[in-house]
Design a protein around this motif. Structure first.
Motif: not given
Ligand SMILES: NC(=O)CC(=O)C(=O)O
Length: 272
Positions: A200-207, A222-231, A245-255
């Motif tokens: 979904n090219q979206v920041y995905t967060v599990g707590c 293992h709470s986790m933040v994944v960026n829209p590239w899947g890292d 963690g830093q969420i950058d919605l401009e970077a998301e749009q770039t992807i």
């Protein structure tokens, strides 16, 4: 709309009493807000051991003790608070419910877990959430100054259609309060979070709650933040702690501009 914000995950132990768990959560909300967090996430069933026979004892109606404390914590610390989840009572039914508050302490949304964790894995985890709980009916997307955020709970992450639905309605971040276990956690937790992020090219967060071997149901952590590239851009181990963690919605749009997956979707060719 603010394009960047700091998001914190609180991976906490669930205590024996509801009050002790809520105190721990509230203390940690203050801690992470001092670190600059603007959106704070708590784990699934953070005020109640994750055991079906206990849900009724710990359950509250909307506006009850935990709801009040979370609302006050959001207002005092001026954060959006995704309040993990707690057992909610409405008339004779119980739900696994996440309340979401804005920085003024107003409840801006509520998600009732839609998919019940009813599993029986050979030599592994057995759980029948539906013995005690009723399922929610609707996806949840809240409006914030950082855009729309989709909220769903734990097992809901296994149903890709739900995440896709929330993103198709404009969610720029997906947040899952969760409590995977020692069977499914090592096997699927990271895989699912990264899959939903890449799909979904979206920041995905599990707590998740911290691991506690004294409890009947043991959280993987293992709470986790994944960026829209899947890292994976932030991850805790099994212990108590928090992650900012830093969420950058401009970077998301770039992807999304460079690899326009969501635009290439041909729903009409394969609608279920
Ligand atoms: N606890 C859950 O709802 C989900 C879970 O553990 C899983 O493996 O899925």
């Amino acid at each position: 709309m603010h394009k960047e914000f700091r998001l914190a995950l609180i991976q906490m132990k669930v205590m024996e009493t509801k009050e002790a768990s809520v105190d721990r959560a509230v203390l940690n909300v203050a801690r992470v807000s001092e670190k600059g967090a603007e959106v704070v996430v708590l784990p699934e069933m953070f005020n109640c051991p994750y055991e079906t026979h206990l849900f009724s004892d710990y359950a509250e109606e909307e506006g009850g003790y935990t709801w009040q404390k979370l609302s006050e914590a959001a207002e005092r610390n001026k954060v959006y608070l995704i309040g993990g989840s707690i057992p909610e009572r409405e008339e004779d039914r119980l739900y696994n419910t996440s309340y979401i508050f804005d920085p003024k302490g107003k409840c801006i949304g509520k998600h009732r877990k839609i998919h019940m964790l009813d599993i029986d894995i050979v030599n592994g985890q057995y759980f029948r959430e539906s013995d005690a709980l009723s399922a929610g009916e609707t996806p949840t997307i809240v409006e914030t100054e950082f855009g729309k955020i989709g909220v769903a709970i734990c097992y809901d992450i296994r149903f890709p259609e739900l995440s896709r639905y929330m993103v198709s309605k404009g969610a720029g971040v997906l947040i899952f309060p969760a409590a995977f276990n020692m069977t499914t956690g090592p096997a699927h937790w990271e895989l699912l979070l990264r899959s939903r992020a890449v799909d979904n090219q979206v920041y995905t967060v599990g707590c998740a709650p911290a691991r506690d071997y004294d409890l009947g149901y043991i959280s993987y952590g293992h709470s986790m933040v994944v960026n829209p590239w899947g890292d994976v851009i932030g991850e805790l181990n099994e212990d108590e702690g928090y992650l900012v963690g830093q969420i950058d919605l401009e970077a998301e749009q770039t992807i999304r501009d460079q690899l326009p997956l969501l635009k290439h979707l041909k729903k009409e060719k394969y609608t279920l």
